[in-house]
Structures are given as structure tokens and as C-alpha cells.
Design a protein around this motif. Structure first.
Motif, mmCIF file in Angstrom:
data_model
loop_
_atom_site.group_PDB
_atom_site.id
_atom_site.type_symbol
_atom_site.label_atom_id
_atom_site.label_comp_id
_atom_site.label_asym_id
_atom_site.label_seq_id
_atom_site.Cartn_x
_atom_site.Cartn_y
_atom_site.Cartn_z
ATOM 1 N N LEU A 6 0.823 -1.220 0.000
ATOM 2 C CA LEU A 6 0.000 0.000 0.000
ATOM 3 C C LEU A 6 0.854 1.267 0.000
ATOM 4 O O LEU A 6 0.349 2.351 0.280
ATOM 5 C CB LEU A 6 -0.902 -0.003 1.250
ATOM 6 C CG LEU A 6 -1.993 -1.081 1.281
ATOM 7 C CD1 LEU A 6 -2.429 -1.367 2.711
ATOM 8 C CD2 LEU A 6 -3.194 -0.648 0.447
ATOM 9 N N ASP A 9 0.295 4.168 -5.269
ATOM 10 C CA ASP A 9 -0.370 3.681 -6.485
ATOM 11 C C ASP A 9 0.575 3.710 -7.690
ATOM 12 O O ASP A 9 0.198 3.273 -8.788
ATOM 13 C CB ASP A 9 -1.666 4.462 -6.779
ATOM 14 C CG ASP A 9 -1.479 5.964 -6.742
ATOM 15 O OD1 ASP A 9 -0.328 6.435 -6.615
ATOM 16 O OD2 ASP A 9 -2.498 6.694 -6.836
ATOM 17 N N ASP A 257 -11.001 1.447 -5.772
ATOM 18 C CA ASP A 257 -9.875 1.877 -4.930
ATOM 19 C C ASP A 257 -10.365 2.811 -3.824
ATOM 20 O O ASP A 257 -9.898 2.753 -2.681
ATOM 21 C CB ASP A 257 -8.813 2.599 -5.765
ATOM 22 C CG ASP A 257 -8.205 1.695 -6.826
ATOM 23 O OD1 ASP A 257 -8.374 0.461 -6.730
ATOM 24 O OD2 ASP A 257 -7.573 2.225 -7.762
ATOM 25 N N ASN A 260 -12.102 0.835 -1.157
ATOM 26 C CA ASN A 260 -11.123 0.110 -0.337
ATOM 27 C C ASN A 260 -10.391 1.050 0.623
ATOM 28 O O ASN A 260 -10.088 0.678 1.761
ATOM 29 C CB ASN A 260 -10.115 -0.615 -1.235
ATOM 30 C CG ASN A 260 -10.692 -1.886 -1.833
ATOM 31 O OD1 ASN A 260 -11.618 -2.474 -1.270
ATOM 32 N ND2 ASN A 260 -10.161 -2.310 -2.971
ATOM 33 N N ALA A 261 -10.103 2.259 0.175
ATOM 34 C CA ALA A 261 -9.429 3.237 1.045
ATOM 35 C C ALA A 261 -10.327 3.591 2.224
ATOM 36 O O ALA A 261 -9.877 3.681 3.370
ATOM 37 C CB ALA A 261 -9.068 4.490 0.246
ATOM 38 N N ASN A 284 -8.198 7.682 -2.879
ATOM 39 C CA ASN A 284 -7.455 6.431 -2.645
ATOM 40 C C ASN A 284 -6.267 6.593 -1.691
ATOM 41 O O ASN A 284 -5.456 5.690 -1.586
ATOM 42 C CB ASN A 284 -6.966 5.843 -3.983
ATOM 43 C CG ASN A 284 -5.881 6.701 -4.629
ATOM 44 O OD1 ASN A 284 -5.850 7.917 -4.463
ATOM 45 N ND2 ASN A 284 -4.995 6.048 -5.381
ATOM 46 N N THR A 323 -4.495 2.896 -1.920
ATOM 47 C CA THR A 323 -5.106 1.739 -2.581
ATOM 48 C C THR A 323 -4.958 1.882 -4.102
ATOM 49 O O THR A 323 -4.831 2.984 -4.628
ATOM 50 C CB THR A 323 -6.592 1.618 -2.211
ATOM 51 O OG1 THR A 323 -7.239 2.859 -2.503
ATOM 52 C CG2 THR A 323 -6.753 1.294 -0.742
ATOM 53 N N ILE A 327 -4.896 -4.031 -5.193
ATOM 54 C CA ILE A 327 -5.376 -4.185 -3.815
ATOM 55 C C ILE A 327 -6.860 -4.547 -3.839
ATOM 56 O O ILE A 327 -7.686 -3.803 -4.388
ATOM 57 C CB ILE A 327 -5.183 -2.873 -3.013
ATOM 58 C CG1 ILE A 327 -3.715 -2.430 -3.035
ATOM 59 C CG2 ILE A 327 -5.707 -3.028 -1.589
ATOM 60 C CD1 ILE A 327 -2.742 -3.352 -2.349
ATOM 61 N N SER A 329 -10.478 -6.014 -1.705
ATOM 62 C CA SER A 329 -11.162 -5.832 -0.428
ATOM 63 C C SER A 329 -10.622 -6.829 0.605
ATOM 64 O O SER A 329 -10.469 -6.506 1.794
ATOM 65 C CB SER A 329 -12.665 -6.024 -0.659
ATOM 66 O OG SER A 329 -13.363 -5.843 0.518
ATOM 67 N N ILE A 332 -7.519 -5.642 2.162
ATOM 68 C CA ILE A 332 -7.778 -4.658 3.233
ATOM 69 C C ILE A 332 -8.120 -5.404 4.527
ATOM 70 O O ILE A 332 -7.625 -5.046 5.611
ATOM 71 C CB ILE A 332 -8.933 -3.695 2.828
ATOM 72 C CG1 ILE A 332 -8.571 -2.940 1.538
ATOM 73 C CG2 ILE A 332 -9.254 -2.731 3.970
ATOM 74 C CD1 ILE A 332 -7.351 -2.045 1.607
#
Ligand code: PLP
Length: 345
Positions: A6, A9, A257, A260-261, A284, A323, A327, A329, A332
């Protein structure tokens, strides 16, 4: 060992469709204007941002530098954020290479520059002063947690620029993240800007390259500036081919993204010993702070790294997680479980 990286990007690797497009790319000498793949990418980028023309450059840093060189002459001044990438992380290239004088204004947490402070920083016509030429904004704003600047703010800055006969450049390294986060069309978000640079090589996952977009006249100047900094790249259509896939296939998925962030940020917010402002998380990029005295940020990052969850210490007790395409879910979930284990120990 499972690795969830992480740190940035910029770590994204080309998609299978990009690899195929690169292998099959039709190329020519781009300094002669004869690389059909670059010409196609430039036309696509200009169209997406509602500008007349575009230019393929090696990096975001080069995109900002050639834009500033195209807008400003030696001894002229730009107004930009004290936390902007252009001011902080580009070696002062516009001053070093172009003799352009930077005038900084403190960024607000949402990445904006306060309008009265922009107005107050504009120079009067006086023999003692440099001439103000350009306002530089960043969208999304990297050091401000990837906050997107909205259309209303852009219009307000546009009004100031018009009144004072100034131009606006947007460092849009993550411009499509901004458009997706705000749910607006990229050309509308770019409407007030005279030039926008955006990166293909961050969330859009192309291996190399950025675009600069603007008027035909501006892009002709930027093309000259690209040549003098050694950025004329000949058969770079092999790289631009991935950029075409990036623009065609990778924009809409940025919403994944962002989700997910937010999930990461919400999980971190629940952990004692960590502090995070959830209202800042719009795209992100996630910054959070370690509030415990018995552990340094470097130690926490090392412990995370030992479990395959990689993040970036960024000083002042802060850690950054970004993210991107690789990456998921589930990644995470894994990262949060590793982090919880470390923080409970
Ligand atoms: C906001 C912003 N602008 C410009 C850049 C520079 O891009 P590059 O690394 O391609 O030179 C970055 C890189 O992270 C960035 O975050």
C-alpha cells in the motif's frame, strides 16, 4: 508470504490488456510527430479533458515542469500551495530550470488555497515585484489525503484568474480519481484550467507516462519545453499503447480503490493507538497517525512489513497507505487484521 503493498499507487504493473497492446503497438518517430499510437493517445486525452490538444510526457514531474515553462518566463511568479507536490517534491524544477519564482500559500486540509489569500498574493505592477502569471492547483491533493477540489472551487479560482489575467495549471496526477470521487465529468472539472497534467502511471496502472492537456498554442510551447528537457522519446508508442488502455478501461474502476481506502480508514479508526480523520478520506489515499509513545512510526511500519502489509512512513508520526489496482477488499481485511494484532500486542 502474502504481500499487500500500500506504499503507493505508482506500484501498479501493466494489466494483461496493456501488455498485449504494447506488444502490438504501431510506432514511429514521435519527435517528427509520426508515432500513430502517441498521436491517438494525445487526441484521446485532449478529448477526455475537453481541451484542444495534449502531449505525452515521461512523468508527472515532467508534465508539471513543461507546463510551467510553457506558461511562464524567467523572473515570473507562480502562486501555489505550500504542500503542493510541485513545490515540495519536484526539486524546485521550475525555479532551477526556468527561473520561475514560487509564491506559496498554505493549503487547507481539503487541498484548497483560500481565495482571499490567492487574491492577496497577486502582485501589483511595480518595478520591485516579479510578475504573477499562473495559479497552480493540485487535484486530487496528495499531501491533503487525496482530497478532490470541486467544480465550484475551480470556478471561484477561475473568476480570480480572469479578473487578473492569470492562467491556471492543475497538477492532476490523480485527476481521474478526483473526477470519480466527485462524480463529475473530467472535462467539466478541467473547464477552468488552462492546462492539466495527469498521470497514466498511478491509479490508471500504465507503466510509464503522463499527459499534459491545453490549447493548441499552449501544447506547441509545452512540446518545445519537453524537447529541451530531453523528453522527446521517439518510438514511445510502445508505452503510449498502455496509456490508451488506461484511459479506456481503468478510469471507472477507480471507485473500487476509493471504497477500499474508506474501508481501510474505517478499520484503522477503530484501533486504539491510531488516529485518523475520516472526513478527509475521499479518494485512494489514507494518512493516519500513531498516538502511542511506546512505539515509533518506523517500528510500526517494520512490524507491518514483517507480516507483508507494506505502508509508507511520511514523518511527523504519520503513515500513508494508498489503494490501487492490485489491492482487493480481502487485502484490506488482511491488512486490518495484521494491524490490529500489532496494536493489541
Ligand atoms: C500530486 C503529484 N504530482 C506529481 C507527481 C509526480 O509524478 P511522477 O512521479 O510521475 O513524476 C506525483 C507523484 O506522486 C504526485 O503525487
Amino acid at each position: 508470504m502474502k504481500v499487500v503493498d500500500l506504499r503507493s499507487d505508482t506500484l501498479t504493473r501493466p494489466t494483461p490488456a496493456m501488455s498485449q497492446a504494447m506488444a502490438e503497438a504501431e510506432v514511429g518517430d514521435d519527435v517528427f510527430g509520426e508515432d500513430p499510437t502517441i498521436n491517438k493517445l494525445e487526441a484521446m486525452a485532449a478529448e477526455r479533458l475537453g481541451k484542444e490538444a495534449a502531449l505525452y510526457v515521461a512523468s508527472g514531474t515532467m508534465g508539471n515542469l513543461v507546463s510551467l515553462l510553457a506558461h511562464c518566463g524567467r523572473g515570473e511568479e507562480i502562486i501555489l500551495g505550500s504542500l503542493s507536490h510541485t513545490f515540495f517534491f519536484e526539486q524546485g524544477g521550475s525555479a532551477a530550470v526556468g527561473g520561475i519564482h514560487p509564491r506559496t500559500i498554505p493549503n487547507q486540509p481539503d487541498g484548497t488555497l483560500p481565495l482571499p489569500e490567492i487574491e492577496a498574493a497577486i502582485r501589483a505592477d511595480n518595478v520591485h515585484f516579479p510578475r504573477t502569471r499562473l495559479i497552480v492547483l493540485e487535484n486530487t491533493h496528495n499531501l491533503c489525503s487525496g482530497y478532490p477540489l470541486g467544480i465550484e472551487y475551480m470556478q471561484a479560482v477561475g473568476d480570480i484568474a480572469r479578473r487578473h489575467n492569470l492562467k491556471i495549471h492543475v497538477d492532476g496526477a490523480r485527476f481521474f480519481n478526483a473526477a470519480v470521487a466527485l462524480g463529475v465529468a473530467p472535462d467539466q472539472l478541467a473547464a477552468e484550467a488552462d492546462s492539466v497534467s495527469f498521470c497514466l502511471s498511478k491509479g490508471l496502472a500504465a507503466p510509464v507516462g503522463s499527459m499534459v492537456c491545453g490549447s493548441r498554442e499552449f501544447i506547441a510551447q509545452a512540446r518545445r519545453a519537453r524537447k529541451v528537457v530531453g523528453g522527446g522519446m521517439r518510438q514511445a508508442g510502445v508505452l503510449a499503447a498502455a496509456g490508451i488502455v488506461a484511459l479506456t478501461e481503468m478510469v471507472d474502476r477507480l471507485a473500487v480503490d476509493h471504497a477500499n481506502a474508506r474501508k481501510l480508514a474505517q478499520g484503522l479508526a477503530d484501533m486504539p493507538g491510531l488516529s485518523i480523520d475520516l472526513s478527509q478520506i475521499k479518494s485512494n489515499i489514507v494518512y493516519f497517525e500513531l498516538t502511542r509513545d511506546d512505539m515509533t512510526v518506523e517500528q510500526l511500519v517494520k512490524k507491518l512489513d514483517d507480516e507483508g502489509a507494506r505502508m509508507l512512513p511520511v514523518g511527523a508520526g504519520r503513515i500513508r497507505a494508498v489503494t490501487h489496482y492490485h489491492i482487493t477488499s480481502e487485502d484490506i481485511d488482511y491488512t486490518l487484521s495484521v494491524c490490529a494484532k500489532i496494536m493489541e500486542a
